[in-house]
Design a protein around this motif. Structure first.
Motif, mmCIF file in Angstrom:
data_model
loop_
_atom_site.group_PDB
_atom_site.id
_atom_site.type_symbol
_atom_site.label_atom_id
_atom_site.label_comp_id
_atom_site.label_asym_id
_atom_site.label_seq_id
_atom_site.Cartn_x
_atom_site.Cartn_y
_atom_site.Cartn_z
ATOM 1 N N ILE A 181 -0.820 -0.271 18.924
ATOM 2 C CA ILE A 181 -2.109 -0.952 18.963
ATOM 3 C C ILE A 181 -2.193 -1.891 17.765
ATOM 4 N N PRO A 182 -2.490 -3.159 17.966
ATOM 5 C CA PRO A 182 -2.489 -4.118 16.844
ATOM 6 C C PRO A 182 -3.750 -4.059 15.993
ATOM 7 N N VAL A 183 -4.152 -2.839 15.617
ATOM 8 C CA VAL A 183 -5.321 -2.706 14.747
ATOM 9 C C VAL A 183 -4.991 -3.144 13.324
ATOM 10 N N LEU A 184 -3.684 -3.066 12.956
ATOM 11 C CA LEU A 184 -3.183 -3.588 11.686
ATOM 12 C C LEU A 184 -1.936 -4.410 11.965
ATOM 13 N N ASP A 185 -1.524 -5.171 10.970
ATOM 14 C CA ASP A 185 -0.323 -5.980 11.082
ATOM 15 C C ASP A 185 0.860 -5.114 10.651
ATOM 16 N N TRP A 186 1.560 -4.535 11.612
ATOM 17 C CA TRP A 186 2.658 -3.614 11.320
ATOM 18 C C TRP A 186 3.914 -4.384 10.906
ATOM 19 N N PRO A 187 4.806 -3.809 10.102
ATOM 20 C CA PRO A 187 4.721 -2.481 9.506
ATOM 21 C C PRO A 187 3.752 -2.444 8.329
ATOM 22 N N TYR A 188 3.370 -1.235 7.959
ATOM 23 C CA TYR A 188 2.450 -1.030 6.840
ATOM 24 C C TYR A 188 3.167 -1.382 5.539
ATOM 25 N N ILE A 189 2.497 -2.183 4.718
ATOM 26 C CA ILE A 189 3.074 -2.628 3.445
ATOM 27 C C ILE A 189 2.095 -2.348 2.311
ATOM 28 N N GLU A 190 2.598 -1.785 1.247
ATOM 29 C CA GLU A 190 1.804 -1.586 0.038
ATOM 30 C C GLU A 190 2.611 -2.049 -1.170
ATOM 31 N N GLY A 191 1.961 -2.077 -2.330
ATOM 32 C CA GLY A 191 2.670 -2.548 -3.500
ATOM 33 C C GLY A 191 2.045 -2.090 -4.807
ATOM 34 N N LEU A 192 2.844 -2.132 -5.847
ATOM 35 C CA LEU A 192 2.407 -1.806 -7.195
ATOM 36 C C LEU A 192 2.984 -2.833 -8.160
ATOM 37 N N ARG A 193 2.308 -3.018 -9.263
ATOM 38 C CA ARG A 193 2.891 -3.737 -10.375
ATOM 39 C C ARG A 193 3.970 -2.840 -10.969
ATOM 40 N N ILE A 194 4.998 -3.436 -11.558
ATOM 41 C CA ILE A 194 6.129 -2.643 -12.024
ATOM 42 C C ILE A 194 5.720 -1.639 -13.091
ATOM 43 N N ASP A 195 4.760 -1.988 -13.968
ATOM 44 C CA ASP A 195 4.349 -1.034 -14.998
ATOM 45 C C ASP A 195 3.536 0.107 -14.397
ATOM 46 N N GLU A 196 2.802 -0.150 -13.317
ATOM 47 C CA GLU A 196 2.105 0.931 -12.619
ATOM 48 C C GLU A 196 3.116 1.889 -11.991
ATOM 49 N N ALA A 197 4.158 1.322 -11.418
ATOM 50 C CA ALA A 197 5.186 2.134 -10.774
ATOM 51 C C ALA A 197 5.934 3.004 -11.781
ATOM 52 N N MET A 198 6.070 2.514 -13.007
ATOM 53 C CA MET A 198 6.805 3.244 -14.040
ATOM 54 C C MET A 198 5.935 4.299 -14.729
ATOM 55 N N GLN A 199 4.620 4.232 -14.524
ATOM 56 C CA GLN A 199 3.711 5.189 -15.166
ATOM 57 C C GLN A 199 4.089 6.613 -14.732
ATOM 58 N N PRO A 200 4.153 7.574 -15.647
ATOM 59 C CA PRO A 200 4.636 8.920 -15.304
ATOM 60 C C PRO A 200 3.856 9.631 -14.198
ATOM 61 N N LEU A 201 2.588 9.262 -13.987
ATOM 62 C CA LEU A 201 1.817 9.908 -12.925
ATOM 63 C C LEU A 201 2.253 9.489 -11.523
ATOM 64 N N THR A 202 2.903 8.338 -11.405
ATOM 65 C CA THR A 202 3.295 7.810 -10.096
ATOM 66 C C THR A 202 4.521 8.556 -9.591
ATOM 67 N N ILE A 203 4.408 9.139 -8.415
ATOM 68 C CA ILE A 203 5.516 9.932 -7.886
ATOM 69 C C ILE A 203 5.852 9.541 -6.450
ATOM 70 N N LEU A 204 7.055 9.888 -6.055
ATOM 71 C CA LEU A 204 7.457 9.896 -4.659
ATOM 72 C C LEU A 204 7.391 11.343 -4.208
ATOM 73 N N ALA A 205 6.496 11.636 -3.273
ATOM 74 C CA ALA A 205 6.303 13.007 -2.818
ATOM 75 C C ALA A 205 7.162 13.294 -1.597
ATOM 76 N N VAL A 206 7.783 14.474 -1.605
ATOM 77 C CA VAL A 206 8.596 14.916 -0.472
ATOM 78 C C VAL A 206 8.093 16.245 0.088
ATOM 79 N N GLY A 207 7.004 16.758 -0.504
ATOM 80 C CA GLY A 207 6.465 18.019 -0.028
ATOM 81 C C GLY A 207 5.070 18.258 -0.544
ATOM 82 N N LEU A 208 4.458 19.324 -0.042
ATOM 83 C CA LEU A 208 3.171 19.780 -0.560
ATOM 84 C C LEU A 208 3.040 21.269 -0.277
ATOM 85 N N TYR A 209 2.270 21.936 -1.098
ATOM 86 C CA TYR A 209 2.092 23.385 -0.977
ATOM 87 C C TYR A 209 3.432 24.120 -0.901
#
Length: 315
Positions: A181-209
């Motif tokens: 359904i073309p409710v958005l322009d696929w594929p989904y794209i997001e972005g960060l500034r490089i210093d935001e990406a390097m901030q220690p709080l920023t993670i790539l999650a592979v699980g939860l609980y």
């Protein structure tokens, strides 16, 4: 209201497409009263038997009251599987997040790919209990399992031209009914500034609980940036691109007046349709009051990233 190519403006989402938080809570309460296990109704039972991961605990969020596993996996925004909050759990069962590889492109010394297995060896997996705030006014506390995005950035070896990172989500209309359904322009794209990406709080999650990430939460790997609104968290990441200029992200293209690039949690800047000064914690109960939203979602240490910026202009 339609956009070009018959794509509907996502800022005009029909009420029938959304499961309101109140309705979700009422349904959960009725199931409990009836003595029915909510987990077996709200999402597939195989999630309860998902593989566990080896990880080390951290002090992040240890004082927080966790949102239940049922709520975290049963009430989601993931438009590739539908615009209703319960759609992702129901519609994502055919999605196969394995095997998986992420393309690394753009301003790097060498374009390459990394498998999920290789990614998880870049740094020890950690449990990060983060407050998560949705732009719609609801929030959760989620025990993510992941690794710092910085570990992948170091491995990718970006060049000096890399000022931003663009994240592209997997798009497969065969197994993602919402992507038809073309409710958005696929594929989904997001972005960060490089210093935001390097901030220690920023993670790539592979699980939860303690378990492998469920499909409806962005399996097999997603971005988690806890001081930003939830739509910044690209799910099922298939490509990471290092670029010189700010990416034109999906929600910016869809409705730039409502969704800025930075998307920092800011109680003084309201969304045109919702207040951002307070939030409702999912799972707190039907009669629980709203709680006051904190600047940067309470993660004050990131404030230095935006020193001197007008955060009402760069929202």
């Amino acid at each position: 209201m339609l956009l070009d190519n018959n794509r509907r403006n996502p800022s005009v989402i029909l009420p029938s497409e959304i499961t309101p938080q109140e309705m979700f809570e009422q349904r959960r309460q009725l199931l409990k009263v009836a003595g029915v296990a909510a987990t077996s109704v709200l999402f597939p039972t195989h999630l309860q038997a998902a593989p566990t991961l080896d990880f080390q605990k951290t002090n992040y969020g240890k004082e927080e009251k966790l949102t239940s596993f049922e709520d975290v996996t049963g009430y989601n925004n993931y438009y590739e599987f539908g615009t209703g909050k319960e759609d992702p759990a129901r519609e994502s069962t055919l999605f196969k997040p394995s095997p998986w590889a992420i393309k690394i492109e753009g301003a790097v010394k060498q374009a390459k790919t990394i498998s999920l297995e290789q990614l998880m060896k870049l740094a020890p997996l950690e449990e990060r209990i983060y407050r998560m705030r949705c732009v719609e006014g609801w929030s959760m506390v989620i025990p993510w399992l992941g690794l710092p995005l910085k570990a992948l950035i170091d491995w990718a070896q970006p060049t000096g031209n890399a000022k931003y990172i663009e994240f592209v989500s997997y798009n497969d209309p065969r197994h993602m009914p919402g992507a038809r359904i073309p409710v958005l322009d696929w594929p989904y794209i997001e972005g960060l500034r490089i210093d935001e990406a390097m901030q220690p709080l920023t993670i790539l999650a592979v699980g939860l609980y303690g378990k492998v990430l469920p499909n409806q939460n962005g399996a097999p790997v997603r971005l988690v940036v806890p001081w930003k609104y939830g739509f910044k968290g690209a799910k099922a990441i298939s490509t990471i691109r290092f670029v010189e200029h700010m990416p034109n992200t999906t929600w910016m293209k869809a409705s730039p007046r409502e969704y800025g690039f930075y998307a920092n949690v800011n109680p003084s800047v309201d969304h045109p349709r919702w207040t951002q000064s307070s939030e409702k914690r999912i799972g707190a109960g039907l009669f629980a009051g709203r709680i006051k939203t904190r600047m940067f979602n309470g993660y004050d240490e990131v404030g230095q990233l935006y020193a001197g910026m007008d955060l009402k202009k760069y929202f």
